[in-house]
Design an enzyme around this catalytic site. Structure first.
Site, PDB file in Angstrom:
ATOM      1  N   PRO A  89      26.250 103.785  59.534  1.00  0.00           N
ATOM      2  CA  PRO A  89      27.311 102.808  59.244  1.00  0.00           C
ATOM      3  C   PRO A  89      26.968 101.409  59.756  1.00  0.00           C
ATOM      4  O   PRO A  89      27.580 100.421  59.337  1.00  0.00           O
ATOM      5  CB  PRO A  89      28.548 103.365  59.957  1.00  0.00           C
ATOM      6  N   GLU A 116      26.828 111.662  66.920  1.00  0.00           N
ATOM      7  CA  GLU A 116      27.330 110.298  67.130  1.00  0.00           C
ATOM      8  C   GLU A 116      26.368 109.231  66.630  1.00  0.00           C
ATOM      9  O   GLU A 116      26.749 108.082  66.469  1.00  0.00           O
ATOM     10  CB  GLU A 116      27.624 110.064  68.617  1.00  0.00           C
ATOM     11  N   ARG A 153      20.456 107.536  38.188  1.00  0.00           N
ATOM     12  CA  ARG A 153      21.009 107.140  36.883  1.00  0.00           C
ATOM     13  C   ARG A 153      20.375 105.851  36.349  1.00  0.00           C
ATOM     14  O   ARG A 153      20.510 105.538  35.170  1.00  0.00           O
ATOM     15  CB  ARG A 153      22.528 107.067  36.914  1.00  0.00           C
ATOM     16  N   ASP A 168      24.189  97.576  31.625  1.00  0.00           N
ATOM     17  CA  ASP A 168      23.657  96.208  31.590  1.00  0.00           C
ATOM     18  C   ASP A 168      24.759  95.176  31.712  1.00  0.00           C
ATOM     19  O   ASP A 168      24.582  94.139  32.306  1.00  0.00           O
ATOM     20  CB  ASP A 168      22.917  95.966  30.267  1.00  0.00           C
TER      21      ASP A 168
HETATM   22  N1  ADE Z   1      26.595 107.880  58.371  1.00  0.00           N
HETATM   23  C1  ADE Z   1      27.885 107.935  58.773  1.00  0.00           C
HETATM   24  N2  ADE Z   1      28.634 107.034  58.136  1.00  0.00           N
HETATM   25  C2  ADE Z   1      27.804 106.353  57.284  1.00  0.00           C
HETATM   26  C3  ADE Z   1      27.982 105.292  56.355  1.00  0.00           C
HETATM   27  N3  ADE Z   1      29.168 104.712  56.160  1.00  0.00           N
HETATM   28  N4  ADE Z   1      26.895 104.875  55.684  1.00  0.00           N
HETATM   29  C4  ADE Z   1      25.692 105.426  55.891  1.00  0.00           C
HETATM   30  N5  ADE Z   1      25.456 106.430  56.752  1.00  0.00           N
HETATM   31  C5  ADE Z   1      26.503 106.900  57.447  1.00  0.00           C
END
Ligand code: ADE
Length: 223
Positions: A89, A116, A153, A168
């Site tokens: 994240p 974590e 895709r 496109d």
């Molecule tokens: N792992 C946990 N949350 C994530 C996210 N939002 N994006 C990428 N990997 C993650």
């Protein structure tokens, strides 16, 4: 052929999504090959430990560097050209342009973490850190699937030409697709916009562009 590798503690996570719909067809047509590498196979010691307590204390477990770095090295050994992306994240945002960038590379490795997070020192062994959005998933697997699906895709030959044409028209970053309608012409009192029934292609095009613009402005503050 596009070569994707997924480094994960849960290879089974990917089985069902890759055996449905467009990814399934792309794999069967040999347009993409996806290999999962089990991180636990690269942890030494009797218990194949992949996580440990965080230095400094606090809740949760942190993924240890040794098995992850050994797994990344295995991925690079199998595919020397691979671009290694860690899902977190805290990474840079995943966008349609990123997906296009990965298509060009042809060789992609997605590193999925659990618990974590990763020991920070692992960052030195990857090429990029990527987030699929500002929310926290239980692990990188669902994020890796988003990336795989978006990339697959886009591979030449995966979508039929009608679908590619749609793609496109809204591949520009931040520009949202226009609304779509199919039969019936009226559903529970809701009518299909008259512009789409006009048969006038210039008018339809104008309406779609305007709808895209409005949506992008309202929902993304773009244009
Ligand atoms: N792992 C946990 N949350 C994530 C996210 N939002 N994006 C990428 N990997 C993650």
């Amino acid at each position: 052929m596009f070569h994707a590798q997924v480094l994960t503690l849960f290879p089974e996570f990917f089985v069902s999504p890759l055996s449905c719909s467009i990814p399934k067809r792309a794999i069967e047509a040999d347009l993409v090959h996806v290999d999962c590498i089990q991180i636990r196979d690269f942890s030494t010691g009797k218990h194949h430990k992949v996580d440990d307590n965080p230095y400094g204390g606090g809740p949760g477990m942190v993924m240890k560097p040794e098995p992850l770095v050994a797994t990344i090295r295995e991925a690079r050994r199998r595919d020397a050209d691979t671009h290694v992306v860690m899902l977190t994240p805290a990474g840079v945002p995943f966008t349609q342009n990123k997906a296009l960038e990965y298509v060009e590379k042809q060789h992609l490795t997605l590193l999925c973490g659990r618990y974590e997070g990763f020991d920070e020192r692992i960052c030195d062994y990857v090429d990029e850190q990527l987030s699929v959005g500002d929310y926290v998933l239980s692990g990188g697997e669902a994020a890796a699937l988003c990336v795989l699906d978006a990339v697959i895709r886009l591979l030449p030959g995966v979508l039929g030409s009608p679908e590619s044409a749609v793609l496109d028209s809204f591949s520009e970053e931040g520009i949202l697709d226009w609304p779509h309608y199919t039969r019936p012409e009226e559903f529970e009192g809701k009518k299909v916009p008259s512009e789409l029934l006009s048969g006038n292609h210039a008018e339809i095009e104008r309406w779609r562009r305007e709808q895209s613009r409005l949506r992008s402005q309202q929902r993304r503050d773009k244009l």
